[in-house]
Design a protein around this motif. Structure first.
Motif, short mmCIF file in Angstrom:
data_model
loop_
_atom_site.label_atom_id
_atom_site.label_comp_id
_atom_site.label_asym_id
_atom_site.label_seq_id
_atom_site.Cartn_x
_atom_site.Cartn_y
_atom_site.Cartn_z
N THR A 144 1.00 -1.08 -0.07
CA THR A 144 0.09 0.03 -0.02
C THR A 144 0.81 1.35 -0.03
O THR A 144 1.80 1.32 0.88
CB THR A 144 -0.83 -0.14 1.36
OG1 THR A 144 -1.63 -1.23 1.14
CG2 THR A 144 -1.83 1.19 1.31
N THR A 145 0.90 1.91 -1.22
CA THR A 145 1.53 3.24 -1.12
C THR A 145 0.54 4.45 -1.01
O THR A 145 -0.59 4.15 -0.88
CB THR A 145 2.25 3.48 -2.54
OG1 THR A 145 1.13 3.77 -3.53
CG2 THR A 145 3.11 2.17 -3.08
N LYS A 146 1.16 5.58 -1.01
CA LYS A 146 0.34 6.96 -0.81
C LYS A 146 -0.75 6.90 -2.00
O LYS A 146 -1.75 7.57 -1.75
CB LYS A 146 1.05 8.00 -0.55
CG LYS A 146 2.00 8.26 0.63
CD LYS A 146 2.62 9.59 0.79
CE LYS A 146 3.38 10.02 -0.05
NZ LYS A 146 4.23 11.28 -0.11
N LEU A 147 -0.20 6.49 -3.04
CA LEU A 147 -1.13 6.46 -4.24
C LEU A 147 -2.14 5.75 -4.20
O LEU A 147 -3.36 6.13 -4.55
CB LEU A 147 -0.41 6.27 -5.52
CG LEU A 147 0.97 6.82 -5.98
CD1 LEU A 147 1.62 6.47 -7.07
CD2 LEU A 147 0.51 8.55 -6.32
N HIS A 148 -2.18 4.56 -3.33
CA HIS A 148 -3.23 3.74 -3.43
C HIS A 148 -4.32 4.34 -2.40
O HIS A 148 -5.65 4.35 -2.98
CB HIS A 148 -3.02 2.35 -2.75
CG HIS A 148 -2.08 1.54 -3.83
ND1 HIS A 148 -0.55 1.75 -3.81
CD2 HIS A 148 -2.37 0.41 -4.44
CE1 HIS A 148 -0.26 0.62 -4.76
NE2 HIS A 148 -1.18 0.10 -5.21
N THR A 149 -3.86 4.79 -1.29
CA THR A 149 -4.92 5.39 -0.49
C THR A 149 -5.38 6.62 -1.25
O THR A 149 -6.57 6.96 -1.12
CB THR A 149 -4.20 6.14 0.79
OG1 THR A 149 -3.22 4.74 1.39
CG2 THR A 149 -5.06 6.79 1.87
#
Length: 488
Positions: A144-149
């Motif tokens: 989970t990266t910041k992009l996924h969130t």
């Protein structure tokens, strides 16, 4: 629904019957010749056996050059199709180094984001440098990266639901999610023309599955009333839960779901609604928010909203948007979330950028222009095809428009002749459609210019005359009338 003319049905059945008879005859003689040369290991049953294997060998392989054509460029309005040849009557195809530049009427590139974009592409390249092509991990570990969130929050805001969850593949979004929502003792009522991913998800859930006539709220109500009155099989206990599953735009018919009427029926009988917006999200509606916006349905009335990023957003993967309780349940129980590698960060960034363009958050009005263009292109192309006498399925505003072919001989004839005239089309036959309802599926894009569409119409019209698929009389051309003064 398609109403197959008797003459067309008769000739189509005769064609398939002829192919079947000759295929069986050839299989019989092959068994005689190969009686002492069996390729199967002694004691093992053939892995491929039955009518589907027969269909592949005796029907599909004859025309397999019309399917799975490799391309050598981005799937924009025009793309490069790799040329292939066969030395064994189409049993195998060999690729060449040559390509043909063709007008693309087959890709799901509804808003044109699949090609290089002035806003999306630089941000995708930057995310590739920062995060690499893969997280090499599942979401619950290090995937989970910041992009996924950020994308989950953006999708929830875009479709109008409290929360969302991402998946790396659109097909899996349906087939893995449905078994997490319902199981034994539950009832799934599915549209008869729902996508295969929904069918497999329903089968894998363990729930009882019933089907209602395509896009018929009246029949849906009949099925609901009958099933609620009868209860579970054998025990007749009340169903634990009931889920009605429909699509926003049906991918093989181009039809819009009768969502307001279906929602009303579901509310009346206290059934949950599951809406698959794979082909509608981003492509229809004033601001691209799908059939809910187009048909005036409050997203709060739809319990589970599913969609994919492979059509309008030029990426891959899918999502589920629902209440926070449902999304939390899926994060704790869905195998596609717990055990599958997370969505590629550059693919996530592509979707984020595309949605921001659609919403106008890139500082331009290109998103509104794309939405207006896809709507205008789709309605113009559908109208012109119908004027020419083609049998075209679907509704206005839908970018998917199937042209009915029916006869098996017309499938390769239409596809090959269009390709020869540098127009790439997708033909669809059994098992993706019923045996007698083969078709060519046209997908329109906002990246198509009016010149592109006019060229496509000219080619399709000429090929339609050649192949004989104009099943209705053509509309006579309108003659401009000069104004005349009234005589007194």
């Amino acid at each position: 629904m398609v109403r197959l003319p008797y003459t067309t049905a008769l000739t189509t059945l005769f064609s398939y019957g002829l192919l079947f008879a000759f295929g069986q005859l050839r299989d019989f003689f092959r068994k005689l010749i190969d009686w002492f040369k069996a390729k199967n290991v002694k004691g093992y049953a053939p892995i491929c056996l039955g009518l589907e294997d027969f269909y592949v060998r005796r029907l599909y392989l004859r025309i397999q050059d019309c399917f799975g054509r490799p391309i050598a460029s981005a799937p924009d309005s025009w793309f490069d199709v790799v040329e292939r040849y066969s030395n064994d009557s189409n049993k195998t195809l060999q690729r060449t180094s040559n390509t043909t530049r063709c007008l693309n009427l087959g890709s799901y590139n509804y808003l044109g984001f699949a090609a290089a974009d002035e806003y999306c592409t630089p941000r995708v390249i930057e995310s590739l440098k920062k995060y690499s092509p893969s997280t090499c991990s599942v979401r619950v570990d290090g995937g989970t990266t910041k992009l996924h969130t950020e994308l989950e929050e953006l999708v929830a805001r875009f479709v109008g639901k409290p929360a969302a969850i991402l998946f790396g593949m659109g097909y899996v979004t349906n087939s893995a999610i449905i078994p997490c929502l319902i199981g034994k003792g539950g009832l799934i009522i599915s549209d008869s023309l729902n996508h295969n991913s929904i069918v497999n998800g329903a089968r894998g859930s363990g729930a009882t599955v019933r089907v209602f006539q395509h896009n018929s709220p009246a029949h849906l109500e009949d099925v609901l009333r009958e099933q609620i009155a009868g209860g579970q099989p054998r025990t007749h206990r009340p169903w634990k839960k009931i889920i009605v599953i429909v699509e926003g735009i049906y991918s093989m018919e181009g039809e819009l779901c009768k969502l307001p009427e279906i929602i009303a029926v579901c509310k009346k009988y206290k059934a949950y609604t599951y809406l698959d917006e794979a082909h509608s999200i981003g492509a229809v509606g004033q601001s691209g928010r799908g059939v809910c916006e187009l048909l005036g349905v409050d997203p709060a009335d739809v319990d589970i909203m599913m969609g994919t990023f492979t059509k309008s957003f030029g990426s891959c993967g899918g999502y589920i948007a629902a209440s926070k309780e449902i999304i939390q349940h899926l994060k704790h129980s869905c195998p596609a979330h717990l055990y599958a590698t997370s969505m590629s960060p550059p693919a996530v960034q592509q979707v984020i950028s595309a949605i921001k363009v659609i919403l106008g958050e890139d500082g331009s009005n290109r998103g509104a222009q794309k939405l207006a263009r896809i709507r205008e292109n789709s309605n113009f192309f559908r109208s012109e095809l119908k004027k020419m006498g083609f049998e075209v399925l679907g509704d206005n505003d839908s970018p998917v428009m199937p042209i009915m072919l029916y006869n098996p001989a017309k499938i390769p004839a239409f596809s090959r002749e269009c390709l020869r005239q540098k127009v790439a089309v997708v033909t669809v036959a059994f098992p993706a459609t019923p045996l007698l309802l083969a078709r060519a599926r046209i997908c329109i894009s906002a990246s198509h210019t009016r010149e592109d569409l006019l060229k496509a119409l000219d080619v399709i019209s000429r090929v339609g005359d050649l192949v004989g698929i104009k099943y209705f009389p053509a509309e006579p051309p309108k003659i401009a009338e000069a104004g005349h003064d009234k005589l007194e």
